[in-house]
Design a protein around this motif. Sequence first.
Motif, mmCIF file in Angstrom:
data_model
loop_
_atom_site.group_PDB
_atom_site.id
_atom_site.type_symbol
_atom_site.label_atom_id
_atom_site.label_comp_id
_atom_site.label_asym_id
_atom_site.label_seq_id
_atom_site.Cartn_x
_atom_site.Cartn_y
_atom_site.Cartn_z
ATOM 1 N N PHE A 169 0.833 -1.203 0.000
ATOM 2 C CA PHE A 169 0.000 0.000 0.000
ATOM 3 C C PHE A 169 0.869 1.255 0.000
ATOM 4 O O PHE A 169 0.921 1.978 -0.974
ATOM 5 N N GLY A 170 1.579 1.520 1.082
ATOM 6 C CA GLY A 170 2.417 2.706 1.155
ATOM 7 C C GLY A 170 1.757 3.819 1.948
ATOM 8 O O GLY A 170 1.424 4.864 1.398
ATOM 9 N N GLN A 171 1.572 3.600 3.251
ATOM 10 C CA GLN A 171 0.904 4.602 4.086
ATOM 11 C C GLN A 171 1.678 5.904 4.122
ATOM 12 O O GLN A 171 1.086 6.990 4.120
ATOM 13 N N ALA A 172 3.023 5.826 4.143
ATOM 14 C CA ALA A 172 3.823 7.054 4.176
ATOM 15 C C ALA A 172 3.603 7.897 2.928
ATOM 16 O O ALA A 172 3.621 9.123 2.996
ATOM 17 N N VAL A 173 3.397 7.238 1.785
ATOM 18 C CA VAL A 173 3.117 7.978 0.547
ATOM 19 C C VAL A 173 1.823 8.767 0.692
ATOM 20 O O VAL A 173 1.743 9.951 0.334
ATOM 21 N N GLN A 174 0.790 8.133 1.237
ATOM 22 C CA GLN A 174 -0.486 8.813 1.411
ATOM 23 C C GLN A 174 -0.372 9.947 2.417
ATOM 24 O O GLN A 174 -0.965 11.017 2.241
ATOM 25 N N GLU A 175 0.390 9.749 3.484
ATOM 26 C CA GLU A 175 0.591 10.812 4.468
ATOM 27 C C GLU A 175 1.297 12.003 3.836
ATOM 28 O O GLU A 175 0.954 13.168 4.117
ATOM 29 N N ALA A 176 2.297 11.730 2.983
ATOM 30 C CA ALA A 176 3.009 12.816 2.311
ATOM 31 C C ALA A 176 2.077 13.581 1.376
ATOM 32 O O ALA A 176 2.106 14.822 1.320
ATOM 33 N N MET A 177 1.241 12.866 0.638
ATOM 34 C CA MET A 177 0.297 13.524 -0.260
ATOM 35 C C MET A 177 -0.693 14.381 0.527
ATOM 36 O O MET A 177 -1.030 15.496 0.123
ATOM 37 N N ALA A 187 7.765 2.645 -9.647
ATOM 38 C CA ALA A 187 6.583 2.182 -10.386
ATOM 39 C C ALA A 187 6.370 0.708 -10.081
ATOM 40 O O ALA A 187 6.520 -0.179 -10.936
ATOM 41 N N ALA A 188 6.027 0.427 -8.842
ATOM 42 C CA ALA A 188 5.839 -0.946 -8.376
ATOM 43 C C ALA A 188 5.028 -0.926 -7.095
ATOM 44 O O ALA A 188 5.147 -0.002 -6.285
ATOM 45 N N GLY A 189 4.177 -1.931 -6.899
ATOM 46 C CA GLY A 189 3.449 -2.082 -5.649
ATOM 47 C C GLY A 189 2.436 -0.980 -5.409
ATOM 48 O O GLY A 189 1.861 -0.403 -6.335
ATOM 49 N N GLY A 190 2.250 -0.643 -4.135
ATOM 50 C CA GLY A 190 1.235 0.307 -3.718
ATOM 51 C C GLY A 190 1.301 1.674 -4.377
ATOM 52 O O GLY A 190 0.250 2.251 -4.698
ATOM 53 N N PRO A 191 2.492 2.255 -4.585
ATOM 54 C CA PRO A 191 2.545 3.585 -5.207
ATOM 55 C C PRO A 191 1.870 3.668 -6.564
ATOM 56 O O PRO A 191 1.427 4.748 -6.966
ATOM 57 N N LEU A 192 1.774 2.548 -7.273
ATOM 58 C CA LEU A 192 1.089 2.569 -8.567
ATOM 59 C C LEU A 192 -0.364 3.009 -8.429
ATOM 60 O O LEU A 192 -0.938 3.610 -9.346
ATOM 61 N N ASP A 193 -0.985 2.695 -7.288
ATOM 62 C CA ASP A 193 -2.376 3.057 -7.052
ATOM 63 C C ASP A 193 -2.524 4.428 -6.403
ATOM 64 O O ASP A 193 -3.648 4.934 -6.308
ATOM 65 N N LEU A 194 -1.427 5.019 -5.947
ATOM 66 C CA LEU A 194 -1.510 6.271 -5.201
ATOM 67 C C LEU A 194 -0.963 7.472 -5.973
ATOM 68 O O LEU A 194 -1.524 8.569 -5.893
ATOM 69 N N VAL A 195 0.141 7.285 -6.673
ATOM 70 C CA VAL A 195 0.839 8.407 -7.316
ATOM 71 C C VAL A 195 0.419 8.523 -8.778
ATOM 72 O O VAL A 195 0.559 7.563 -9.545
ATOM 73 N N GLY A 196 -0.098 9.670 -9.148
ATOM 74 C CA GLY A 196 -0.416 9.934 -10.547
ATOM 75 C C GLY A 196 0.815 10.475 -11.242
ATOM 76 O O GLY A 196 1.231 11.610 -10.980
ATOM 77 N N HIS A 197 1.425 9.673 -12.117
ATOM 78 C CA HIS A 197 2.683 10.072 -12.749
ATOM 79 C C HIS A 197 2.490 11.363 -13.542
ATOM 80 O O HIS A 197 1.630 11.456 -14.414
ATOM 81 N N GLY A 198 3.300 12.356 -13.231
ATOM 82 C CA GLY A 198 3.197 13.635 -13.902
ATOM 83 C C GLY A 198 2.116 14.535 -13.356
ATOM 84 O O GLY A 198 2.005 15.686 -13.768
ATOM 85 N N ALA A 231 -0.514 20.157 -4.435
ATOM 86 C CA ALA A 231 -1.943 20.454 -4.299
ATOM 87 C C ALA A 231 -2.790 19.352 -4.918
ATOM 88 O O ALA A 231 -3.824 18.952 -4.362
ATOM 89 N N ALA A 232 -2.347 18.821 -6.067
ATOM 90 C CA ALA A 232 -3.089 17.727 -6.706
ATOM 91 C C ALA A 232 -3.057 16.472 -5.841
ATOM 92 O O ALA A 232 -4.048 15.737 -5.757
ATOM 93 N N GLY A 233 -1.939 16.226 -5.201
ATOM 94 C CA GLY A 233 -1.841 15.072 -4.315
ATOM 95 C C GLY A 233 -2.756 15.188 -3.116
ATOM 96 O O GLY A 233 -3.408 14.213 -2.717
ATOM 97 N N ARG A 234 -2.834 16.389 -2.540
ATOM 98 C CA ARG A 234 -3.729 16.593 -1.408
ATOM 99 C C ARG A 234 -5.182 16.362 -1.816
ATOM 100 O O ARG A 234 -5.957 15.722 -1.092
ATOM 101 N N ASP A 235 -5.534 16.865 -2.989
ATOM 102 C CA ASP A 235 -6.902 16.655 -3.475
ATOM 103 C C ASP A 235 -7.185 15.167 -3.712
ATOM 104 O O ASP A 235 -8.300 14.688 -3.465
ATOM 105 N N ALA A 236 -6.150 14.439 -4.186
ATOM 106 C CA ALA A 236 -6.352 13.024 -4.525
ATOM 107 C C ALA A 236 -6.651 12.172 -3.301
ATOM 108 O O ALA A 236 -7.372 11.174 -3.396
#
Length: 269
Positions: A169-177, A187-198, A231-236
Amino acid sequence: MRVVLATESFLPDVNGVANSVVRMAEHLVRSGHEPMVVAPDSSVSWSPGDLSYPVARVRSLPMPGYPQLRLGLPAPALHAAIRRALAPRGEVLVGFVGRLAAEKEVDLLAGASRLPGVRVVVVGDGPHAASLRRALPDAVFLGARHGSQLARIYASLDVFAHTGPYETFGQAVQEAMASGLPVVAPAAGGPLDLVGHGLTGYLVPPHAGSGFTEAIRELAGDEGLRRSMGAAGRDAVHGRSWQVIGDELIAHYAAALAAPLATRVPAAV
């Protein structure tokens, strides 16, 4: 070392706490370190004079029944103090938060830690802490942090880098967003579902430091891009509370129980 001395009392107050902080700060300066004092503001007009270290004042209120003692309140000054301690020359702060273990591959940030104007901040502890300090000699290691301390560190960063390629999953990624940070992740595992490339950050090839270095180089050089991606990450992730996630899980359970028994239990072979 850069040392933040947080105190409930400081000059021009005359008491044991204020005097102790002054003496400790003076000793740190004499020993070649860089102290900074964070203290409540004072009701008495006062100038730092010849102090050889900065003093950051935070908003405060007098304690009921003891107006001479003031209670500091959370304020932008505290954020500024953390920024000055971690980035004394105004560096772009790139943070990693997590367990310092082999599978996290934090050493992939070695190249980024050598970029001009970039300071890598590592938050966490684990069996590879000592080897990572050797691999990233220019990085700042803060050890394990939790709760409000960790939240303040997130809020002080400019970019978040998640190097581990094995996260489900990547909880730290979501906390950062949620903290409004652009994220660089594999580009592997949980970040694929969380980070919108670009859009909210960059997904880079796993196990390769060069991708992290180049993505961080681009973000470090473009404040506007960092802001828009953050800002886009926070909205996501807005609305992804534990209550919402828990309700979704319950709904999945309910759907599974409502399915016909024949679709839930495979037929015997």
